[in-house]
Design a protein around this motif. Structure first.
Motif, PDB file in Angstrom:
ATOM      1  N   LYS A 142      51.928 143.965  -0.749  1.00  0.00           N
ATOM      2  CA  LYS A 142      53.103 145.419  -1.560  1.00  0.00           C
ATOM      3  C   LYS A 142      52.527 146.746  -0.830  1.00  0.00           C
ATOM      4  O   LYS A 142      53.683 146.931  -1.266  1.00  0.00           O
ATOM      5  CB  LYS A 142      51.987 144.948  -3.058  1.00  0.00           C
ATOM      6  N   LEU A 143      51.484 146.954  -0.762  1.00  0.00           N
ATOM      7  CA  LEU A 143      51.314 148.450  -0.480  1.00  0.00           C
ATOM      8  C   LEU A 143      51.947 148.190   1.351  1.00  0.00           C
ATOM      9  O   LEU A 143      53.273 149.685   1.242  1.00  0.00           O
ATOM     10  CB  LEU A 143      49.748 148.814  -0.099  1.00  0.00           C
ATOM     11  N   MET A 144      51.927 147.633   1.414  1.00  0.00           N
ATOM     12  CA  MET A 144      52.853 147.970   3.021  1.00  0.00           C
ATOM     13  C   MET A 144      54.556 146.933   3.473  1.00  0.00           C
ATOM     14  O   MET A 144      54.432 147.452   4.778  1.00  0.00           O
ATOM     15  CB  MET A 144      51.960 147.133   4.599  1.00  0.00           C
ATOM     16  N   GLU A 145      54.548 146.716   2.299  1.00  0.00           N
ATOM     17  CA  GLU A 145      55.384 146.560   1.874  1.00  0.00           C
ATOM     18  C   GLU A 145      56.745 145.606   2.883  1.00  0.00           C
ATOM     19  O   GLU A 145      57.279 145.647   3.419  1.00  0.00           O
ATOM     20  CB  GLU A 145      56.788 148.142   2.184  1.00  0.00           C
ATOM     21  N   ILE A 146      55.398 144.286   3.207  1.00  0.00           N
ATOM     22  CA  ILE A 146      56.090 142.917   3.799  1.00  0.00           C
ATOM     23  C   ILE A 146      55.926 141.722   3.148  1.00  0.00           C
ATOM     24  O   ILE A 146      55.365 141.647   2.387  1.00  0.00           O
ATOM     25  CB  ILE A 146      54.984 143.478   5.505  1.00  0.00           C
ATOM     26  N   ARG A 147      55.873 140.668   4.105  1.00  0.00           N
ATOM     27  CA  ARG A 147      55.620 139.129   3.183  1.00  0.00           C
ATOM     28  C   ARG A 147      54.495 138.784   3.569  1.00  0.00           C
ATOM     29  O   ARG A 147      53.441 139.319   4.032  1.00  0.00           O
ATOM     30  CB  ARG A 147      56.804 138.316   3.778  1.00  0.00           C
ATOM     31  N   LYS A 148      53.779 138.331   2.283  1.00  0.00           N
ATOM     32  CA  LYS A 148      53.057 137.760   2.354  1.00  0.00           C
ATOM     33  C   LYS A 148      52.450 136.848   3.497  1.00  0.00           C
ATOM     34  O   LYS A 148      51.725 136.408   4.204  1.00  0.00           O
ATOM     35  CB  LYS A 148      52.182 136.596   0.865  1.00  0.00           C
ATOM     36  N   SER A 149      53.660 135.964   4.324  1.00  0.00           N
ATOM     37  CA  SER A 149      53.261 135.692   4.790  1.00  0.00           C
ATOM     38  C   SER A 149      53.572 135.965   6.927  1.00  0.00           C
ATOM     39  O   SER A 149      53.190 135.697   7.828  1.00  0.00           O
ATOM     40  CB  SER A 149      54.263 134.971   5.109  1.00  0.00           C
ATOM     41  N   ALA A 150      53.907 137.701   7.089  1.00  0.00           N
ATOM     42  CA  ALA A 150      53.528 138.187   7.744  1.00  0.00           C
ATOM     43  C   ALA A 150      51.872 138.799   8.214  1.00  0.00           C
ATOM     44  O   ALA A 150      51.071 138.557   7.858  1.00  0.00           O
ATOM     45  CB  ALA A 150      54.373 139.869   7.596  1.00  0.00           C
ATOM     46  N   PRO A 151      52.279 138.393   9.607  1.00  0.00           N
ATOM     47  CA  PRO A 151      50.915 138.707  10.896  1.00  0.00           C
ATOM     48  C   PRO A 151      50.733 140.042  10.594  1.00  0.00           C
ATOM     49  O   PRO A 151      51.541 141.307  10.327  1.00  0.00           O
ATOM     50  CB  PRO A 151      51.143 138.371  11.873  1.00  0.00           C
ATOM     51  N   VAL A 152      49.147 140.678  10.191  1.00  0.00           N
ATOM     52  CA  VAL A 152      48.810 141.722  10.454  1.00  0.00           C
ATOM     53  C   VAL A 152      47.918 141.959  11.178  1.00  0.00           C
ATOM     54  O   VAL A 152      47.056 140.598  11.569  1.00  0.00           O
ATOM     55  CB  VAL A 152      48.188 142.531   9.061  1.00  0.00           C
TER      56      VAL A 152
END
Length: 246
Positions: free
Chosen positions: A201-211
């Motif tokens: 949520k904070l980084m404005e990415i999908r939950k499935s996105a790799p970090v």
């Protein structure tokens, strides 16, 4: 057949700046030890916003190509790129970032009880009071990384780690100036994972996105843990590279 323009394949603006500066370091335009153009000059040269320039410089610092000194500027590392001393050091780089100089937001800062994982890394009893500081960094397009630091409450006393305003010095320099505390040693653990719901949520990415997650334990000269640092980097914006002889 759909024909895509070259712009659709172009890297982000900050990445183009990174590539250009690295090329100029490689061809000798910016020799080892030299001062890079100021942020203001780079904004003019590349016709981009200041946050984009700051983002590019932070990436170069993270990769070990340059050193940034608050109030002085950015310097090319003395050793040429590719030498062992140029290996990326994300934990060290984030400790030297100046929040007030970047597009940053302090998400929260204050005291809380240490979780079992944080307590173990800080070598304090579970449930002990620690100070947590979370800062979100952005460029002019999107969030670029989320930084969290935990510190035993007695180490944080007399510092601004638990305060909501952006720091005007890097954490390493802030601790040295306010506490006389010298950070000497870092142990980093890097992992590829998915973000938590809160991180996504904070980084404005999908939950499935790799970090890319960087977890670092920071020690003083006596070998005692002083800080735990957690750095979350979106996988599509960051890469870490290393060079070494065989």
């Amino acid at each position: 057949m759909v024909v895509m323009s070259s712009e659709e394949f172009a890297p982000p603006k900050y990445a183009q700046i990174v590539q250009t500066i690295r090329q100029k370091i490689a061809d000798g335009t910016y020799p080892p030890g030299s001062l890079l153009p100021s942020e203001t000059q780079l904004v003019r040269d590349f016709k981009v916003s200041r946050p984009t320039v700051v983002r590019a410089l932070q990436v170069l610092q993270l990769r070990g190509v340059i050193e940034r000194e608050h109030g002085k500027g950015s310097f090319v590392k003395a050793a040429p790129p590719g030498a062992s001393s140029q290996n990326p050091r994300p934990g060290r780089a984030v400790l030297d970032r100046v929040e007030a100089d970047e597009n940053s937001t302090v998400i929260d800062a204050g005291s809380l009880a240490a979780s079992a994982a944080v307590a173990k890394l800080l070598d304090v009893p579970e449930g002990s009071t620690v100070v947590r500081r979370r800062v979100l960094f952005r460029d002019d397009e999107r969030p670029t990384d989320l930084f969290t630091v935990w510190c035993p409450v007695h180490q944080a006393e007399g510092t601004q780690l638990g305060e909501a305003q952006p720091l005007t010095a890097g954490i390493r320099e802030h601790l040295r100036a306010s506490k006389g505390l010298n950070l000497q040693h870092v142990v980093e653990r890097l992992s590829a994972r998915h973000p938590s719901t809160d991180e996504a949520k904070l980084m404005e990415i999908r939950k499935s996105a790799p970090v890319l997650g960087v977890l670092a334990s920071v020690f003083n000269g006596g070998g005692r843990p002083v800080l735990v640092v957690d750095l979350v980097l979106p996988g599509d914006l960051h890469e870490l590279e290393d060079s070494y002889s065989l």
